[in-house]
Motif scaffolding. Structure first.
Motif, short mmCIF file in Angstrom:
data_model
loop_
_atom_site.label_atom_id
_atom_site.label_comp_id
_atom_site.label_asym_id
_atom_site.label_seq_id
_atom_site.Cartn_x
_atom_site.Cartn_y
_atom_site.Cartn_z
N ARG A 1 19.84 41.29 23.23
CA ARG A 1 20.50 39.79 23.16
C ARG A 1 20.16 39.04 22.21
N PHE A 2 18.97 38.80 21.71
CA PHE A 2 18.27 37.97 20.87
C PHE A 2 18.31 38.36 19.41
N SER A 3 18.20 39.66 19.21
CA SER A 3 18.28 40.36 18.15
C SER A 3 16.95 40.08 17.10
N ASP B 1 13.70 30.91 16.05
CA ASP B 1 12.93 32.02 16.07
C ASP B 1 11.82 32.22 16.71
N LEU B 2 11.43 32.97 17.82
CA LEU B 2 10.42 32.81 18.85
C LEU B 2 9.46 34.24 18.78
N HIS B 3 8.35 33.75 18.77
CA HIS B 3 7.34 34.98 18.62
C HIS B 3 6.51 34.94 19.85
N ASN C 1 3.63 31.78 23.08
CA ASN C 1 4.82 31.66 22.37
C ASN C 1 4.38 30.51 21.37
N ASN C 2 5.22 30.55 20.24
CA ASN C 2 5.24 29.37 19.02
C ASN C 2 6.47 28.54 19.33
N GLY C 3 6.87 28.47 20.66
CA GLY C 3 8.27 27.74 20.73
C GLY C 3 7.88 26.08 21.21
N LYS C 4 8.93 25.49 21.41
CA LYS C 4 8.73 24.06 21.90
C LYS C 4 7.73 23.79 22.81
N THR D 1 10.49 37.93 18.55
CA THR D 1 9.58 39.05 18.53
C THR D 1 8.44 39.11 19.55
N ILE D 2 8.30 40.13 20.01
CA ILE D 2 7.46 40.17 21.35
C ILE D 2 6.29 41.23 21.00
N LYS D 3 5.11 40.78 20.81
CA LYS D 3 4.12 41.82 20.53
C LYS D 3 3.19 41.83 21.61
N LYS D 4 2.51 43.13 22.03
CA LYS D 4 1.73 43.47 23.15
C LYS D 4 0.24 43.69 22.56
N ASP D 5 -0.61 43.17 23.43
CA ASP D 5 -2.22 43.47 23.21
C ASP D 5 -2.77 43.64 24.36
#
Length: 369
Positions: A248-250, A291-293, A311-314, A254-258
């Motif tokens: 959907r968001f192409s 662009d959301l991480h 996240n680094n969003g709003k 970006t999603i990272k897992k730790d």
């Protein structure tokens, strides 16, 4: 009368308890008798056989049988909610009767065995023997009655605790099922909207997304009766959802897992991570944040499992309490955590910094397999 009917009126554990108590009394009585025989040789004592048979064995059988009947009566007293005054009066009468019954049986056995000639039997002498030990019979009776009431009280407390535990478990399961039924349509609605958009843009991607949705729903249905699942299974289920998001968001997501691999077998609430990611996306994107991480981490600290989705969003304009009131998914998470862990959990959504962008969600739950 069947075994179940017998158990309804006779509690074998209680009878064994009463018999055990009276065995201890008889042991003390025998020890006293042996001491008296050894230290007062000039006194006249009964032969050991007569003492053990008539004073111990017969007395034991009579007392245990009588007290078993008292135990049955006591159970009925408790069920009928008699007043304590009435119960004390009844037991006082019974405490006198037990002495009379024991005296009568001893007299009858003595007459039947020839120890007491019938012509020489005197009621006054028998009554005197009864009065000589009436205080001892009274004390023994009420000691055993105390055992009976204590036994029934402890049994009732245990049954009440068991029933309360069962009711609490049923209540938690009922609430969790209600919350799950609320959450799953909420997710499904959003995902179907995404597929509807993809169907016009890229049919192949739409098909892949439908396949991921199918796998995702299959995982949910298989664990719908589980309030908690392993972290490994939760991550496997989440992977299908992330595939849907990536389509959907192409390139804008970006999603990272730790993830601490040592925690994969630990239990967490089922379908916990998906609404956290969904909420992070919903509130993270904005005109200035295209662009959301997203970073997902699962760690252990002080025997608690710490889940953090950042996240680094709003930045958030609302406080955590306001978000819970306005968001179905977040309120659902909080309700499920409260049902499972009561007050032993932490759940908060906050801005990472006061001035910059970025939001984090932190959940802290007890660590267990």
């Amino acid at each position: 009368m069947g075994i179940s009917a017998i158990k309804k009126y006779i509690d074998l554990k209680l009878i064994m308890l009463l018999a055990g108590f009276y065995v201890l009394f008889d042991i003390v009585f025998i020890a006293r008798y042996a001491y008296m025989r050894a230290n007062y040789p000039n006194e006249v004592f009964e032969p050991w056989f007569d003492f053990l048979v008539y004073n111990i064995l017969i007395d034991f059988l009579v007392v245990v049988t009588y007290m078993s009947l008292i135990a049955i009566s006591t159970k009925r007293f408790l069920h009928k909610n008699y007043s304590w005054v009435k119960i004390i009066i009844i037991h006082t009468i019974f405490s006198i009767l037990i002495g009379l019954i024991i005296r009568l049986i001893f007299d009858l056995v003595g007459i039947a065995t020839g120890q007491i000639p019938f012509s020489e039997y005197q009621v006054a002498e028998s009554l005197s023997r009864f009065m000589y030990v009436i205080h001892l019979n009274f004390l023994i009776y009420f000691a055993m009655v105390f055992i009976i009431y204590t036994y029934y009280y402890v049994k009732q407390v245990k049954e009440a605790e068991k029933q309360r535990g069962m009711l609490e478990t049923q209540l938690v399961n009922t609430r969790m099922k209600m919350l799950s039924s609320q959450l799953q349509p909420h997710f499904l609605f959003n995902t179907l909207n995404s597929i509807a958009v993809l169907a016009d843009l890229d049919k192949e991607k739409a098909k892949d997304t439908i396949a991921d949705l199918s796998d995702f729903l299959r995982e949910i249905l298989y664990s719908r009766n589980d309030n908690e699942i392993t972290l490994e299974k939760e991550l496997r289920t989440l992977e299908y959802y992330l595939n849907i998001l990536n389509v959907r968001f192409s390139d804008h997501l970006t999603i990272k897992k730790d993830i601490d691999q040592n925690l994969l077998n630990k239990k967490i609430p089922a379908l916990l991570l998906q609404p956290l990611i969904e909420n992070s996306i919903k509130h993270g994107y904005s005109y200035d944040h295209t662009d959301l991480h997203i970073q997902i981490s699962v760690k252990e600290r002080d025997n608690y499992l710490i889940i953090r989705v950042a996240n680094n969003g709003k930045a958030l304009a609302s406080k955590h309490e306001e978000l819970l009131q306005n968001g179905v998914g977040l309120a659902n998470i909080n309700d499920r955590l409260r049902n499972l862990y009561h007050d032993d959990y932490f759940f908060e959504i906050s801005n990472i910094s006061e001035n910059g962008a970025g939001v984090q969600t932190i959940i802290k739950i007890p660590l267990h397999d």
